[in-house]
Design an enzyme around this catalytic site. Structure first.
Site, short mmCIF file in Angstrom:
data_model
loop_
_atom_site.label_atom_id
_atom_site.label_comp_id
_atom_site.label_asym_id
_atom_site.label_seq_id
_atom_site.Cartn_x
_atom_site.Cartn_y
_atom_site.Cartn_z
N GLU A 1 1.51 41.65 8.48
CA GLU A 1 2.45 40.65 7.95
C GLU A 1 1.81 39.87 6.80
O GLU A 1 2.49 39.51 5.83
CB GLU A 1 2.89 39.69 9.05
CG GLU A 1 3.70 40.35 10.16
CD GLU A 1 5.01 40.92 9.67
OE1 GLU A 1 5.62 40.32 8.76
OE2 GLU A 1 5.41 41.97 10.17
N TRP B 1 2.17 42.09 3.98
CA TRP B 1 3.54 42.09 3.42
C TRP B 1 3.69 41.00 2.37
O TRP B 1 4.37 41.19 1.36
CB TRP B 1 4.55 41.89 4.55
CG TRP B 1 5.98 41.86 4.10
CD1 TRP B 1 6.71 40.77 3.76
CD2 TRP B 1 6.84 43.00 3.92
NE1 TRP B 1 7.98 41.13 3.40
CE2 TRP B 1 8.10 42.49 3.48
CE3 TRP B 1 6.69 44.37 4.09
CZ2 TRP B 1 9.19 43.33 3.21
CZ3 TRP B 1 7.78 45.20 3.83
CH2 TRP B 1 9.00 44.68 3.39
N TRP C 1 31.58 42.87 -2.99
CA TRP C 1 31.35 41.67 -2.20
C TRP C 1 32.63 40.83 -2.12
O TRP C 1 33.41 40.77 -3.08
CB TRP C 1 30.24 40.82 -2.80
CG TRP C 1 28.91 41.49 -2.93
CD1 TRP C 1 28.28 41.83 -4.08
CD2 TRP C 1 28.03 41.88 -1.86
NE1 TRP C 1 27.06 42.43 -3.81
CE2 TRP C 1 26.88 42.47 -2.45
CE3 TRP C 1 28.11 41.80 -0.47
CZ2 TRP C 1 25.82 42.97 -1.71
CZ3 TRP C 1 27.05 42.30 0.28
CH2 TRP C 1 25.93 42.87 -0.34
N ASN D 1 11.38 34.72 12.67
CA ASN D 1 11.51 35.88 11.79
C ASN D 1 12.55 36.88 12.27
O ASN D 1 13.35 37.40 11.47
CB ASN D 1 10.16 36.58 11.64
CG ASN D 1 10.22 37.75 10.68
OD1 ASN D 1 10.51 37.56 9.51
ND2 ASN D 1 9.95 38.94 11.17
N TRP E 1 24.04 39.11 -0.93
CA TRP E 1 22.74 38.66 -0.41
C TRP E 1 22.17 37.50 -1.21
O TRP E 1 21.42 36.68 -0.69
CB TRP E 1 21.75 39.81 -0.37
CG TRP E 1 21.36 40.38 -1.71
CD1 TRP E 1 21.91 41.46 -2.33
CD2 TRP E 1 20.33 39.90 -2.58
NE1 TRP E 1 21.31 41.69 -3.54
CE2 TRP E 1 20.32 40.75 -3.72
CE3 TRP E 1 19.42 38.86 -2.53
CZ2 TRP E 1 19.45 40.58 -4.79
CZ3 TRP E 1 18.53 38.67 -3.59
CH2 TRP E 1 18.56 39.52 -4.70
N TRP F 1 15.32 39.61 1.68
CA TRP F 1 16.78 39.70 1.57
C TRP F 1 17.20 41.08 1.05
O TRP F 1 18.16 41.67 1.54
CB TRP F 1 17.33 38.59 0.68
CG TRP F 1 17.58 37.33 1.44
CD1 TRP F 1 16.76 36.25 1.56
CD2 TRP F 1 18.74 37.04 2.25
NE1 TRP F 1 17.33 35.30 2.38
CE2 TRP F 1 18.53 35.75 2.81
CE3 TRP F 1 19.91 37.72 2.54
CZ2 TRP F 1 19.47 35.15 3.66
CZ3 TRP F 1 20.85 37.12 3.38
CH2 TRP F 1 20.62 35.85 3.92
#
Length: 472
Positions: A280, A283, A311, A349, A367, A390
Site C-alpha cells: 500500500e 501504491w 453519465w 479504505n 467519477w 477513482w
C-alpha cells in the site's frame, strides 16, 4: 539533489554565512527531511511555508485539508522553536513570495523537497528562474520517474511497478532531525496563522476531526508506534470497517509529517502480512508515477471509451449526488462511509471503494464528481492517490478494474462484517439485528431512514447498458 539556478537578487547578509531558505510544502517534519538537513549544514536557516492558492487554482486545498494544515503548521513551528528556530508564514504566489523573502533576508538559496503535482512542478520552475533552488528527494520510497522498465520507460501498471520498486528496497535509513538549526541575524515578518482562516467557524464542522486526529510530527509518531504492533495482522483486518486494522497514517503521510522511509523501517520486520501493508505504501509511489506521466489524471479519463460515456446529468442526478454526499442513499454501508467521511475527514479504505463504485455505477454519475467531493472532505486528499483510486474504480484508468465489475454494496457489507460500523455511523439503524442492519427491509426500516435510491438489479442493468452505449 537537483539544483535550478536563476539570477540572484538577494541582498548581502551581515552574517558570515548568508541564510538559507527552507521551503516547506507537504513535508512538514524535521526528521528525515533532506532539505532541512542540507540547509542546516550550510548556516542560518529561514523556514517558510507559503499559502499559495493562486498556483493550484481549482486545486487549492479543500476544507478538511486546510483544517489539518492549520494544526500541522502549529506543530511544525513548535518543534522548530525547540531548536531555536521558527516558521515564517507568508501568503501569495510562491515564486513572488520567496523572491521577496530572499531579498529581505539576504538568503543565497532555497532548499525544498521535490513535489510532483503539476502545479508544484510549475511553481518549482518559477522559483528556479529567480533564485537558486535545490530540490531534494524524500517524500516517496524512490524518486518518482526513476523506477522504469528495462528499456527505460515508466511503468503504467502497478504490479510490475511494485515488483521493480521492491527490488530497490529497503529505502535509505531515515535521517535524524538536525541537532541545531542556526537562526538568521534577524527574523523577517510572518503572518499570524489564525489570520489565515484555515479553521471552520460558521459553522464549526470539525469537532469529529479534532476528536480523531492529532496533526503534526508528534501525532504521526504516535500513530506509527500504535500501528507497529498490528502490522503483522494487516491482511486479515484491513478490509473490516468495524476493526481498527488500518494504519491511520494517510493524513500524516500526505502532509509529510512522517516519511515513507520511516514507516517502512518501523514496520518491515513485523512479519505476518506486513508485506501487504508495504504494498500500500508502494501504491502511493505508483500514483505519483502516474501523474508524472499524465499530469491531468485528476480531471480526464485515461481511456478514450469514457470520453463518450453517457453519465447522468440534470436535476435528478444532482439530487442523487447530494443524497450520496449526505449519506442518504438507503444503502447502509454507503451511508455509513459518507457520514464517517463528513464527520472525521477520513473513510475506511474498503468503504471508499464501495462508496465510489456506488456513485459511478449505481448512480451513473461521473467519477470526477466523486473525486472533487473527496478532494474537499478528506484530510488525506492527495491529488495522485485520489485520482488513481477513482479511475481504478471507474475502469477509466491506465491500470483499473473493469467497468462491468459492479460491486454489490449489500453483500459487501455482510461479507466484511460491517454491522457494528453501520450502527456507529447510521444511528437510525443501531437497534436492528445483524440479519437486518446490512439491508433493512420495509418492515425493519426505521422512520426517517430513506428507501434505497435505486435497486441493485436495476442499477446494474442501467450501468451495463450505458457501458454498451459508450463502446459504440
Amino acid at each position: 539533489m537537483q539544483s535550478r539556478s536563476g539570477p540572484m537578487s538577494a541582498q548581502s547578509s551581515t552574517n558570515s554565512h548568508p541564510p538559507v531558505i527552507v521551503w516547506f510544502r507537504r513535508d512538514l517534519r524535521l526528521s528525515d527531511q533532506a532539505a532541512l538537513a542540507a540547509a542546516a549544514a550550510l548556516g542560518p536557516v529561514v523556514p517558510v511555508y507559503v499559502l499559495d492558492d493562486e498556483t493550484p487554482r481549482h486545486r487549492a486545498m479543500g476544507g478538511a485539508s486546510r483544517w489539518w494544515l492549520h494544526y500541522s503548521l502549529e506543530s511544525l513551528d513548535a518543534t522548530l522553536r525547540e531548536k531555536g528556530s521558527r516558521l515564517i508564514l507568508r501568503k501569495g504566489k510562491c515564486e513572488d513570495v520567496l523572491a521577496a523573502l530572499a531579498q529581505e533576508t539576504g538568503a543565497s538559496q532555497v532548499h525544498a523537497l521535490h513535489h510532483y503535482e503539476p502545479w508544484w512542478r510549475n511553481a518549482e520552475k518559477g522559483v528556479g528562474k529567480c533564485l537558486t533552488l535545490h530540490l531534494h528527494h524524500g517524500n516517496y520510497l524512490a524518486p518518482p520517474g526513476t523506477v522504469t522498465t528495462g528499456s527505460g520507460n515508466p511503468y503504467k501498471i502497478y504490479t510490475p511497478f511494485w515488483r521493480a520498486l521492491s527490488e530497490r528496497m529497503p529505502p535509505p535509513e531515515p535521517q535524524r532531525r538536525p541537532q541545531k538549526i542556526a537562526a538568521p541575524d534577524s527574523w523577517p515578518a510572518s503572518d499570524k496563522l489564525d489570520d489565515w482562516g484555515l479553521l471552520p467557524t460558521q459553522p464549526d464542522w470539525a469537532g469529529g476531526m479534532r476528536d480523531m486526529w492529532e496533526p503534526g510530527e508528534d501525532g504521526a509518531k504516535k500513530r506509527l508506534r500504535a500501528f507497529v504492533d498490528q502490522a503483522s495482522r494487516y491482511e486479515g483486518q484491513r478490509n473490516l470497517p468495524a476493526v481498527e486494522g488500518t494504519s491511520f497514517l494517510s493524513g500524516h503521510l500526505h502532509f509529510g509529517e512522517v516519511s515513507p522511509a520511516q514507516v517502512w523501517h518501523a514496520t518491515a520486520s513485523a512479519g505476518g502480512s506486513v508485506a501487504t501493508f508495504l504494498g500500500e505504501i508502494g501504491w502511493r509511489d505508483y500514483a505519483q508515477n502516474v501523474i508524472l506521466q499524465l499530469p491531468d489524471y485528476g480531471s480526464r479519463s485515461a481511456r478514450d471509451t469514457f470520453d463518450n460515456f453517457p453519465w447522468r446529468s440534470g436535476k435528478e442526478a444532482q439530487e442523487d449526488l447530494r443524497a450520496w454526499q449526505k449519506g442518504r442513499t438507503g444503502y447502509p454501508i454507503v451511508d455509513a462511509g459518507m457520514r464517517q467521511l463528513w464527520h472525521t475527514g477520513w473513510m475506511h479504505n474498503r468503504v471508499r471503494m464501495i462508496a465510489a463504485s456506488f456513485l459511478i455505477k449505481h448512480l451513473l454519475i461521473d467519477w470526477q464528481e466523486g473525486e472533487r467531493w473527496f478532494w474537499d472532505t478528506l484530510v488525506d486528499a492527495d491529488y495522485a492517490s485520489n485520482a488513481v483510486n477513482w479511475q481504478w474504480t471507474a475502469g477509466s484508468g491506465v491500470d483499473s478494474n473493469m467497468f462491468v465489475r459492479i460491486m454489490a454494496p449489500l453483500s459487501q457489507s455482510e461479507k466484511f462484517d460491517a454491522a457494528a460500523y453501520i450502527r456507529e455511523w447510521v444511528p437510525e439503524l443501531a437497534d436492528l439485528p445483524d440479519a437486518e442492519v446490512h439491508d433493512p427491509g420495509p418492515m425493519y426500516r426505521p422512520k426517517g431512514y430513506p428507501a434505497r435510491i435505486i435497486e441493485h438489479r436495476a442499477a446494474r442493468e442501467r450501468a451495463l447498458a450505458a457501458w454498451e452505449k459508450a463502446k459504440g
